[in-house]
Design an enzyme around this catalytic site. Sequence first.
Site, mmCIF file in Angstrom:
data_model
loop_
_atom_site.group_PDB
_atom_site.id
_atom_site.type_symbol
_atom_site.label_atom_id
_atom_site.label_comp_id
_atom_site.label_asym_id
_atom_site.label_seq_id
_atom_site.Cartn_x
_atom_site.Cartn_y
_atom_site.Cartn_z
ATOM 1 N N GLY A 134 -1.469 -9.987 18.763
ATOM 2 C CA GLY A 134 -0.847 -9.935 17.442
ATOM 3 C C GLY A 134 -1.584 -9.073 16.434
ATOM 4 O O GLY A 134 -1.258 -9.065 15.249
ATOM 5 N N GLY A 145 -7.043 -6.040 2.326
ATOM 6 C CA GLY A 145 -6.677 -7.455 2.350
ATOM 7 C C GLY A 145 -7.379 -8.230 1.258
ATOM 8 O O GLY A 145 -7.225 -7.957 0.072
ATOM 9 N N LYS A 149 -4.075 3.878 2.263
ATOM 10 C CA LYS A 149 -5.156 3.145 1.591
ATOM 11 C C LYS A 149 -6.182 4.104 0.993
ATOM 12 O O LYS A 149 -6.690 3.876 -0.110
ATOM 13 C CB LYS A 149 -5.818 2.186 2.584
ATOM 14 C CG LYS A 149 -4.892 1.062 3.037
ATOM 15 C CD LYS A 149 -5.477 0.307 4.221
ATOM 16 C CE LYS A 149 -4.570 -0.828 4.680
ATOM 17 N NZ LYS A 149 -5.042 -1.450 5.927
ATOM 18 N N ASP A 196 -1.487 4.312 8.097
ATOM 19 C CA ASP A 196 -1.849 3.165 7.260
ATOM 20 C C ASP A 196 -3.158 3.441 6.502
ATOM 21 O O ASP A 196 -3.266 3.220 5.300
ATOM 22 C CB ASP A 196 -1.981 1.920 8.157
ATOM 23 C CG ASP A 196 -2.544 0.719 7.425
ATOM 24 O OD1 ASP A 196 -1.776 0.031 6.753
ATOM 25 O OD2 ASP A 196 -3.772 0.479 7.524
ATOM 26 N N GLU A 223 1.298 -4.060 15.889
ATOM 27 C CA GLU A 223 2.756 -4.228 15.857
ATOM 28 C C GLU A 223 3.358 -3.760 17.183
ATOM 29 O O GLU A 223 2.730 -3.020 17.943
ATOM 30 C CB GLU A 223 3.350 -3.357 14.728
ATOM 31 C CG GLU A 223 2.761 -3.599 13.355
ATOM 32 C CD GLU A 223 3.298 -4.858 12.687
ATOM 33 O OE1 GLU A 223 4.357 -5.342 13.127
ATOM 34 O OE2 GLU A 223 2.645 -5.346 11.758
ATOM 35 N N LYS A 239 0.814 -1.221 0.000
ATOM 36 C CA LYS A 239 0.000 0.000 0.000
ATOM 37 C C LYS A 239 0.847 1.270 0.000
ATOM 38 O O LYS A 239 0.502 2.263 -0.612
ATOM 39 C CB LYS A 239 -0.956 0.006 1.195
ATOM 40 C CG LYS A 239 -0.234 -0.095 2.512
ATOM 41 C CD LYS A 239 -1.149 -0.347 3.680
ATOM 42 C CE LYS A 239 -0.347 -0.737 4.898
ATOM 43 N NZ LYS A 239 -0.209 -2.143 5.130
ATOM 44 N N GLU A 263 -4.508 -5.331 -6.019
ATOM 45 C CA GLU A 263 -5.752 -5.579 -5.283
ATOM 46 C C GLU A 263 -5.508 -5.734 -3.778
ATOM 47 O O GLU A 263 -6.290 -5.258 -2.961
ATOM 48 C CB GLU A 263 -6.434 -6.835 -5.836
ATOM 49 C CG GLU A 263 -7.739 -7.200 -5.169
ATOM 50 C CD GLU A 263 -8.806 -6.129 -5.304
ATOM 51 O OE1 GLU A 263 -9.146 -5.505 -4.290
ATOM 52 O OE2 GLU A 263 -9.307 -5.912 -6.431
ATOM 53 N N GLY A 272 -4.166 -9.979 7.344
ATOM 54 C CA GLY A 272 -3.863 -11.379 7.628
ATOM 55 C C GLY A 272 -3.371 -12.082 6.381
ATOM 56 O O GLY A 272 -3.670 -11.680 5.255
#
Length: 431
Positions: free
Chosen positions: A189, A136, A207, A203, A192, A107, A131, A304
Amino acid sequence: KQSIGIGLMGLGVIGSQVARVLTEKAEILAEQVGCPLILRKVKVLPEDLARPQAQEMDPQFFTTDADEFFAEPEIDIVVEAIGGESPASQYLERAISGGKHVVTSNKEVIAKHGAELLTLAQRHGVGLRYEASVGGGIPLISPFQHDLVANKIGGIYAIINGTTNYILTRMAREGIGFSLALSSAQELGYAEANPRDDVEGIDATYKLAILASLAFHARVRPEDIHCEGISRLGSRDFRYAQELGFAIKLLAIAKESNNSIEVRVHPVFIPEDSLLAKVDGVYNAILVEGDLIGKVLFFGEGAGAQPTSSAVIADVVSVAQDIVLGVGNRIKWSLEPGKVIKPMSEIETRYYLRMSIADRPGVLAQISKVLGDNLISIASVIQKETDKSAQMAEIVLMTHPAREAAMQQALGELEKLAVVKEISNFIRVEA
């Protein structure tokens, strides 16, 4: 062609899963394409060789040398799964210039360098597919490139960061503070060790830059987007939001009217009965408004290894089908002239304000005057908690729609009032 050769860059979480799917689903993929897809070379970092996926593969696949990777004559499609801006962007440029089709899940590179790379791909007659860079495994890029092309897109409202959505869900449901919700997300998890890109909205900004560029046929850069994270939200904001009938979400918003594009990422109050208010946990949802289609909601797991590899492999198959058909680059990349990015100061929305004030007569009149002087009208005021010993009270204000510039000016003036101890928070409202 007898077969189509794949070169994979990166054997991390995504790269390993892509390699696994190419092997395990080889027969199904070959049927879709019309010939086998064969993994020819994997560019790795030395530490990647210790990963379980690397142990299962023939050592002759691997190289740590980029020159050796690009010299492999049997590679038709390069899959970039390194992440980060550099060296990934240089590798993509090198692959395209060398006449290779490329597929990426990156991204940051697409948000910052997508326009140049797409232009380069057109010049060299190869495909650039991305894509997996947003949402995701949720199909998003392809619908904008194909299914929605007859629509004039008016707006995009998106929850596109699973980490922050998980944190906000925990804060809303359990009444816990930001730092506790964040450490819980890290333990599971979902976040980060250094969560800055997620919790500060960076982030989501990458996007949104990609989605807005596609939807509005314009060059929207990450730096064009107003960006605020979620770290200043308190448990009280969630409590008051619920009392007022709202949920709090980190929303990526893009709107266009009269060739003016509004792009922003920040926490918002949204009505609790709206579709996006019900999207919880690590899920993503993207609401798109088009003139023909009305409102469409894309929903699913936004991150994921498995969902992301689903999107990467779909792109690989699509490019492979083009190669078999002898098609170079089907996806046209064009910018419409005359589009401008609207400054944040010019947007209009409603606002929520939470303040600590002196608990005595006449204070509200002073606050109302400041807002009134800036042409901001108050929709409601609720006095919340009172600290008798300190003679302080907490109030929550909701405004009618106002301009951002006026609101910022008013906030500066309110902070200077002797009767205002602090402006605890201010959050925009999207109704």
